[in-house]
Design a protein around this motif. Sequence first.
Motif, PDB file in Angstrom:
ATOM      1  N   ASP A  91       0.790  -1.228   0.000  1.00  0.00           N
ATOM      2  CA  ASP A  91       0.000   0.000   0.000  1.00  0.00           C
ATOM      3  C   ASP A  91       0.823   1.279   0.000  1.00  0.00           C
ATOM      4  N   GLY A  92       2.142   1.154  -0.110  1.00  0.00           N
ATOM      5  CA  GLY A  92       2.994   2.338  -0.176  1.00  0.00           C
ATOM      6  C   GLY A  92       3.485   2.848   1.155  1.00  0.00           C
ATOM      7  N   GLN A  93       3.218   2.130   2.244  1.00  0.00           N
ATOM      8  CA  GLN A  93       3.652   2.594   3.562  1.00  0.00           C
ATOM      9  C   GLN A  93       5.148   2.397   3.790  1.00  0.00           C
ATOM     10  N   HIS A  94       5.739   1.381   3.186  1.00  0.00           N
ATOM     11  CA  HIS A  94       7.151   1.090   3.415  1.00  0.00           C
ATOM     12  C   HIS A  94       8.032   1.854   2.448  1.00  0.00           C
ATOM     13  N   GLN A  95       9.255   2.172   2.911  1.00  0.00           N
ATOM     14  CA  GLN A  95      10.159   3.025   2.167  1.00  0.00           C
ATOM     15  C   GLN A  95      11.398   2.258   1.715  1.00  0.00           C
ATOM     16  N   VAL A  96      11.771   2.438   0.446  1.00  0.00           N
ATOM     17  CA  VAL A  96      12.942   1.752  -0.104  1.00  0.00           C
ATOM     18  C   VAL A  96      14.203   2.125   0.655  1.00  0.00           C
ATOM     19  N   ASP A 188      16.090 -19.695  17.298  1.00  0.00           N
ATOM     20  CA  ASP A 188      17.304 -18.954  17.670  1.00  0.00           C
ATOM     21  C   ASP A 188      17.854 -18.117  16.521  1.00  0.00           C
ATOM     22  N   TRP A 189      16.958 -17.508  15.748  1.00  0.00           N
ATOM     23  CA  TRP A 189      17.421 -16.576  14.738  1.00  0.00           C
ATOM     24  C   TRP A 189      17.944 -15.333  15.438  1.00  0.00           C
ATOM     25  N   ARG A 190      19.080 -14.854  15.015  1.00  0.00           N
ATOM     26  CA  ARG A 190      19.673 -13.655  15.611  1.00  0.00           C
ATOM     27  C   ARG A 190      18.919 -12.438  15.086  1.00  0.00           C
ATOM     28  N   VAL A 191      18.332 -11.671  16.004  1.00  0.00           N
ATOM     29  CA  VAL A 191      17.379 -10.636  15.611  1.00  0.00           C
ATOM     30  C   VAL A 191      17.753  -9.295  16.231  1.00  0.00           C
ATOM     31  N   THR A 192      17.443  -8.242  15.509  1.00  0.00           N
ATOM     32  CA  THR A 192      17.514  -6.885  16.037  1.00  0.00           C
ATOM     33  C   THR A 192      16.462  -6.041  15.332  1.00  0.00           C
ATOM     34  N   GLU A 193      16.327  -4.790  15.775  1.00  0.00           N
ATOM     35  CA  GLU A 193      15.358  -3.866  15.184  1.00  0.00           C
ATOM     36  C   GLU A 193      16.067  -2.714  14.494  1.00  0.00           C
ATOM     37  N   GLU A 194      15.355  -2.078  13.579  1.00  0.00           N
ATOM     38  CA  GLU A 194      15.839  -0.872  12.917  1.00  0.00           C
ATOM     39  C   GLU A 194      14.674   0.117  12.826  1.00  0.00           C
ATOM     40  N   GLN A 195      14.917   1.339  13.248  1.00  0.00           N
ATOM     41  CA  GLN A 195      13.881   2.356  13.140  1.00  0.00           C
ATOM     42  C   GLN A 195      13.568   2.613  11.670  1.00  0.00           C
ATOM     43  N   VAL A 196      12.284   2.619  11.339  1.00  0.00           N
ATOM     44  CA  VAL A 196      11.860   2.845   9.956  1.00  0.00           C
ATOM     45  C   VAL A 196      10.758   3.890   9.919  1.00  0.00           C
ATOM     46  N   GLU A 197      10.578   4.441   8.735  1.00  0.00           N
ATOM     47  CA  GLU A 197       9.540   5.439   8.491  1.00  0.00           C
ATOM     48  C   GLU A 197       8.345   4.762   7.826  1.00  0.00           C
ATOM     49  N   ILE A 198       7.183   4.922   8.423  1.00  0.00           N
ATOM     50  CA  ILE A 198       5.949   4.417   7.828  1.00  0.00           C
ATOM     51  C   ILE A 198       5.178   5.605   7.268  1.00  0.00           C
ATOM     52  N   LEU A 199       4.869   5.560   5.984  1.00  0.00           N
ATOM     53  CA  LEU A 199       4.188   6.667   5.325  1.00  0.00           C
ATOM     54  C   LEU A 199       2.682   6.439   5.394  1.00  0.00           C
ATOM     55  N   TYR A 200       2.014   7.214   6.235  1.00  0.00           N
ATOM     56  CA  TYR A 200       0.568   7.103   6.389  1.00  0.00           C
ATOM     57  C   TYR A 200      -0.113   8.070   5.426  1.00  0.00           C
ATOM     58  N   THR A 201      -0.553   7.536   4.291  1.00  0.00           N
ATOM     59  CA  THR A 201      -1.269   8.342   3.311  1.00  0.00           C
ATOM     60  C   THR A 201      -2.775   8.190   3.529  1.00  0.00           C
ATOM     61  N   GLU A 202      -3.536   9.042   2.854  1.00  0.00           N
ATOM     62  CA  GLU A 202      -4.993   8.920   2.942  1.00  0.00           C
ATOM     63  C   GLU A 202      -5.433   7.536   2.465  1.00  0.00           C
ATOM     64  N   SER A 204      -3.555   4.624   2.430  1.00  0.00           N
ATOM     65  CA  SER A 204      -3.169   3.553   3.355  1.00  0.00           C
ATOM     66  C   SER A 204      -3.978   3.612   4.643  1.00  0.00           C
ATOM     67  N   MET A 205      -4.336   4.826   5.075  1.00  0.00           N
ATOM     68  CA  MET A 205      -5.158   4.943   6.278  1.00  0.00           C
ATOM     69  C   MET A 205      -6.547   4.365   6.040  1.00  0.00           C
ATOM     70  N   SER A 206      -7.066   4.532   4.823  1.00  0.00           N
ATOM     71  CA  SER A 206      -8.401   4.015   4.533  1.00  0.00           C
ATOM     72  C   SER A 206      -8.421   2.491   4.542  1.00  0.00           C
ATOM     73  N   LYS A 207      -7.249   1.871   4.294  1.00  0.00           N
ATOM     74  CA  LYS A 207      -7.160   0.413   4.299  1.00  0.00           C
ATOM     75  C   LYS A 207      -6.459  -0.116   5.544  1.00  0.00           C
ATOM     76  N   GLY A 208      -6.081   0.795   6.436  1.00  0.00           N
ATOM     77  CA  GLY A 208      -5.207   0.420   7.537  1.00  0.00           C
ATOM     78  C   GLY A 208      -5.908  -0.304   8.661  1.00  0.00           C
ATOM     79  N   GLN A 209      -5.214  -0.352   9.799  1.00  0.00           N
ATOM     80  CA  GLN A 209      -5.656  -1.125  10.942  1.00  0.00           C
ATOM     81  C   GLN A 209      -6.924  -0.563  11.550  1.00  0.00           C
ATOM     82  N   SER A 210      -8.013  -1.279  11.418  1.00  0.00           N
ATOM     83  CA  SER A 210      -9.249  -0.861  12.051  1.00  0.00           C
ATOM     84  C   SER A 210      -9.242  -1.284  13.511  1.00  0.00           C
ATOM     85  N   LEU A 211     -10.193  -0.752  14.277  1.00  0.00           N
ATOM     86  CA  LEU A 211     -10.296  -1.133  15.676  1.00  0.00           C
ATOM     87  C   LEU A 211     -10.540  -2.626  15.815  1.00  0.00           C
ATOM     88  N   ILE A 212     -11.370  -3.190  14.921  1.00  0.00           N
ATOM     89  CA  ILE A 212     -11.658  -4.626  14.997  1.00  0.00           C
ATOM     90  C   ILE A 212     -10.388  -5.437  14.766  1.00  0.00           C
TER      91      ILE A 212
END
Length: 229
Positions: A91-96, A188-202, A204-212
Amino acid sequence: MADQSDVWLVVPVYNEAQVIADVVRHALETFPNIVCVDDGSRDGSADAIRTSGAHLVQHPVNLGQGAALQTGVEYARSQPGAEYFVTFDADGQHQVHDVLKMLERLRAEPYDIIVGTRFKGDDSHIPLIKRVVLKTVVAISPRLRKLKLSDAHNGLRVFNKKVADEMAITLNGMGHASEIVEMIARKDWRVTEEQVEILYTEYSMSKGQSLINGVNILFDSALKTSSRR
């Protein structure tokens, strides 16, 4: 730019005809290998993917995002030269640029999988319901806290061939994210996190996480937590 021919983007798609071709074409400027799994879309998503330059795999009926991810990973890991894998939203939220940053770390550092997080910096732009739900998931999950993961339901993940070969998602719906966390711990996969930018467009928001859907995530996480006790 570094050669990315050993990287495969896996994109689960369900009714994303409006944006999927543009998302793929933009990603193809950096990553030559993309497989889109059309999960029984009814809106012409498959036709849009065919014109985009991505590989297309289709489910005849809608099975859920977890099933689409597993199908895509199986397809990608069977391709010659595939060494690194990315789960990437349609939906375009993730950034290259975030994918490139995560891949650079994965190539250089001793990790098997890097998970994107929205919660390593200012998170005020994240919709309130989504922010509360995701932070509650972490709060009720001892496994997430042990693995030091703050955003288990972020769909942007980068991982190596070992993880791709061992990945076996069985939960077809949104519960697959909790199942991936369980696999990280169990295998036992070696894991870490990386801060990322999520692009919330009109869009993606219309299809995004609903309360349900948020409640469903909480229920799935609570159920998994109680079943391990």
